[in-house]
Design an enzyme around this catalytic site. Structure first.
Site, PDB file in Angstrom:
ATOM      1  N   ALA A  57       0.806  -1.226   0.000  1.00  0.00           N
ATOM      2  CA  ALA A  57       0.000   0.000   0.000  1.00  0.00           C
ATOM      3  C   ALA A  57       0.838   1.274   0.000  1.00  0.00           C
ATOM      4  O   ALA A  57       0.283   2.367  -0.091  1.00  0.00           O
ATOM      5  CB  ALA A  57      -0.910  -0.005   1.226  1.00  0.00           C
ATOM      6  N   ASN A  97       0.917  -4.233   8.533  1.00  0.00           N
ATOM      7  CA  ASN A  97       1.696  -4.549   7.321  1.00  0.00           C
ATOM      8  C   ASN A  97       2.573  -3.376   6.904  1.00  0.00           C
ATOM      9  O   ASN A  97       3.742  -3.554   6.577  1.00  0.00           O
ATOM     10  CB  ASN A  97       0.755  -4.954   6.189  1.00  0.00           C
ATOM     11  CG  ASN A  97       0.093  -6.280   6.475  1.00  0.00           C
ATOM     12  OD1 ASN A  97       0.769  -7.293   6.622  1.00  0.00           O
ATOM     13  ND2 ASN A  97      -1.219  -6.301   6.586  1.00  0.00           N
ATOM     14  N   HIS A  99      -1.351   7.013   5.012  1.00  0.00           N
ATOM     15  CA  HIS A  99      -0.157   6.598   5.755  1.00  0.00           C
ATOM     16  C   HIS A  99       0.850   7.725   5.625  1.00  0.00           C
ATOM     17  O   HIS A  99       1.235   8.081   4.500  1.00  0.00           O
ATOM     18  CB  HIS A  99       0.464   5.332   5.164  1.00  0.00           C
ATOM     19  CG  HIS A  99      -0.481   4.175   5.078  1.00  0.00           C
ATOM     20  ND1 HIS A  99      -0.852   3.426   6.166  1.00  0.00           N
ATOM     21  CD2 HIS A  99      -1.127   3.638   4.023  1.00  0.00           C
ATOM     22  CE1 HIS A  99      -1.685   2.478   5.789  1.00  0.00           C
ATOM     23  NE2 HIS A  99      -1.885   2.586   4.488  1.00  0.00           N
TER      24      HIS A  99
HETATM   25  N1  LIG Z   1       1.396  -5.030   2.405  1.00  0.00           N
HETATM   26  C1  LIG Z   1       0.290  -4.289   2.386  1.00  0.00           C
HETATM   27  O1  LIG Z   1       0.328  -3.090   2.144  1.00  0.00           O
HETATM   28  C2  LIG Z   1      -1.026  -4.953   2.659  1.00  0.00           C
HETATM   29  C3  LIG Z   1      -2.206  -4.220   2.529  1.00  0.00           C
HETATM   30  C4  LIG Z   1      -3.420  -4.854   2.759  1.00  0.00           C
HETATM   31  C5  LIG Z   1      -3.450  -6.180   3.141  1.00  0.00           C
HETATM   32  N2  LIG Z   1      -2.291  -6.875   3.267  1.00  0.00           N
HETATM   33  C6  LIG Z   1      -2.300  -8.305   3.655  1.00  0.00           C
HETATM   34  O2  LIG Z   1      -2.906  -9.023   2.622  1.00  0.00           O
HETATM   35  C7  LIG Z   1      -3.781  -9.998   3.182  1.00  0.00           C
HETATM   36  C8  LIG Z   1      -4.931 -10.258   2.227  1.00  0.00           C
HETATM   37  O3  LIG Z   1      -5.705  -9.067   2.120  1.00  0.00           O
HETATM   38  P1  LIG Z   1      -7.143  -9.073   1.414  1.00  0.00           P
HETATM   39  O4  LIG Z   1      -7.664  -7.697   1.541  1.00  0.00           O
HETATM   40  O5  LIG Z   1      -7.060  -9.730   0.071  1.00  0.00           O
HETATM   41  O6  LIG Z   1      -7.939 -10.034   2.424  1.00  0.00           O
HETATM   42  P2  LIG Z   1      -9.322 -10.779   2.115  1.00  0.00           P
HETATM   43  O7  LIG Z   1      -9.849 -11.133   3.460  1.00  0.00           O
HETATM   44  O8  LIG Z   1     -10.158 -10.003   1.179  1.00  0.00           O
HETATM   45  O9  LIG Z   1      -8.853 -12.112   1.359  1.00  0.00           O
HETATM   46  C9  LIG Z   1      -8.039 -13.079   1.959  1.00  0.00           C
HETATM   47  C10 LIG Z   1      -8.306 -14.406   1.263  1.00  0.00           C
HETATM   48  O10 LIG Z   1      -7.366 -15.389   1.756  1.00  0.00           O
HETATM   49  C11 LIG Z   1      -8.099 -16.543   2.153  1.00  0.00           C
HETATM   50  N3  LIG Z   1      -7.343 -17.152   3.258  1.00  0.00           N
HETATM   51  C12 LIG Z   1      -7.214 -16.703   4.525  1.00  0.00           C
HETATM   52  N4  LIG Z   1      -6.441 -17.545   5.240  1.00  0.00           N
HETATM   53  C13 LIG Z   1      -6.080 -18.541   4.404  1.00  0.00           C
HETATM   54  C14 LIG Z   1      -5.279 -19.707   4.562  1.00  0.00           C
HETATM   55  N5  LIG Z   1      -4.713 -20.020   5.741  1.00  0.00           N
HETATM   56  N6  LIG Z   1      -5.098 -20.511   3.497  1.00  0.00           N
HETATM   57  C15 LIG Z   1      -5.672 -20.211   2.296  1.00  0.00           C
HETATM   58  N7  LIG Z   1      -6.449 -19.127   2.101  1.00  0.00           N
HETATM   59  C16 LIG Z   1      -6.638 -18.297   3.140  1.00  0.00           C
HETATM   60  C17 LIG Z   1      -9.483 -16.064   2.539  1.00  0.00           C
HETATM   61  O11 LIG Z   1     -10.448 -17.073   2.414  1.00  0.00           O
HETATM   62  C18 LIG Z   1      -9.703 -14.952   1.525  1.00  0.00           C
HETATM   63  O12 LIG Z   1     -10.241 -15.442   0.307  1.00  0.00           O
HETATM   64  C19 LIG Z   1      -4.227  -9.406   4.533  1.00  0.00           C
HETATM   65  O13 LIG Z   1      -4.481 -10.426   5.463  1.00  0.00           O
HETATM   66  C20 LIG Z   1      -3.060  -8.562   4.940  1.00  0.00           C
HETATM   67  O14 LIG Z   1      -2.223  -9.303   5.839  1.00  0.00           O
HETATM   68  C21 LIG Z   1      -1.094  -6.289   3.032  1.00  0.00           C
END
Ligand SMILES: NC(=O)c1ccc[n+]([C@@H]2O[C@H](COP(=O)([O-])OP(=O)(O)OC[C@H]3O[C@@H](n4cnc5c(N)ncnc54)[C@H](O)[C@@H]3O)[C@@H](O)[C@H]2O)c1
Length: 264
Positions: free
Chosen positions: A113, A182, A212
């Protein structure tokens, strides 16, 4: 052809899959998606993690911190590269040590992000970084946590003006606001010291965009980045641009974006 599997078919994973299937990165074939629930309609097959590891060169985590902590070592030991979106997982020094000892697969973290990470990495390699901070401002509902009691949840939800709901170290933020860490963890990795990063979380009912503000004072210079992202329509806790950051990171690892000059 580089074979890629995605873990997570949510707000980040789905648009990543669509972009890759649409040819956003040259010479990449998406083997499938691993998800803990049925993914429904999807342009690639849903597969098990074992199959993803067996048949991919790169695994892209877009699922959550637990996937990195539970499966990261296994993925790297199988010789697969791992691109991490849930950078907050790397706030755990024991896990980082185990991931760094694993291999021969390589580990990468997307800038996700935020931006300015390239400059912070350069500054940290040029001399000392004396101070770093991240102030994140989001809609109150996206900052609610399961550990908050009803009164605290209600206070956060009902706030009518920008209110600081957490101030502390990145380590404390990891404990209390894992999904909001994150960005802090990414900054900590960039400056080479997670303990250095002071985190402030602000609940703002007027925050149409998630912001941020990243600041750092270093021997190399003084830095301030302000990022304001529109939340993803699929998941307001996530910024819509993150999926594009993941695709960009992948293109840096395995090829080049189609029809573009790559900024590295
Ligand atoms: N680096 C960044 O800037 C940043 C920003 C936003 C989110 N994120 C990370 O990205 C991740 C995903 O974000 P999102 O918005 O797509 O979330 P989301 O909840 O929309 O989607 C997550 C998906 O992963 C699946 N999932 C969860 N645990 C699982 C597992 N153990 N095995 C297989 N599938 C699994 C869920 O069913 C869902 O479909 C967040 O959890 C967060 O940690 C990082």
């Amino acid at each position: 052809m580089t074979k890629v599997s995605i873990i997570g078919a949510g707000a980040i994973g789905r648009p990543v899959i669509e972009a890759l299937v649409g040819g956003a990165v040259e010479d990449v074939e998406v083997v499938g998606v691993v998800n803990d629930t049925p993914v429904g309609e999807c342009p690639v097959p849903q597969i098990r993690l074992a199959k993803a590891i067996e048949s991919s060169d790169v695994i892209v985590e877009c699922a959550g911190q637990a996937v990195v902590s539970v499966h990261g070592v296994e993925i790297l030991e199988a010789g697969r590269d791992l691109l991490i979106t849930s950078a907050g997982a790397l706030a755990d020094p024991d896990l980082v040590a185990r991931l760094l000892a694993a291999g021969p697969g390589r580990m990468f973290v997307t800038s996700g992000a935020i931006g300015g990470i390239d400059l912070l990495v350069s500054a940290a390699s040029h001399g000392a970084v004396h101070r770093a901070s991240v102030t994140t401002t989001k809609l109150p509902a996206t900052l609610l946590q399961p550990w908050m009691d009803d009164a605290t949840q209600e206070r956060v939800r009902a706030t009518t003006e920008p209110t600081t709901i957490f101030e502390g170290s990145a380590a404390e933020a990891a404990r209390y606001f894992p999904r909001s860490l994150n960005v802090a963890a990414t900054v900590g990795l960039a400056v080479g010291d997670l303990e250095l990063v002071e985190v402030r979380l602000v609940a703002d009912p007027g925050a149409e965009l998630t912001s941020h503000v990243i600041e750092a004072d270093a021997d190399a210079g003084s830095y301030r980045f302000e990022i304001r992202n529109h939340p993803s329509a699929a998941n307001p806790r996530t910024s819509g641009v993150v999926s594009r950051a993941v695709v960009r990171s992948l293109s840096m690892l395995v090829g080049r974006p189609v029809g573009a000059v790559s900024i590295v």
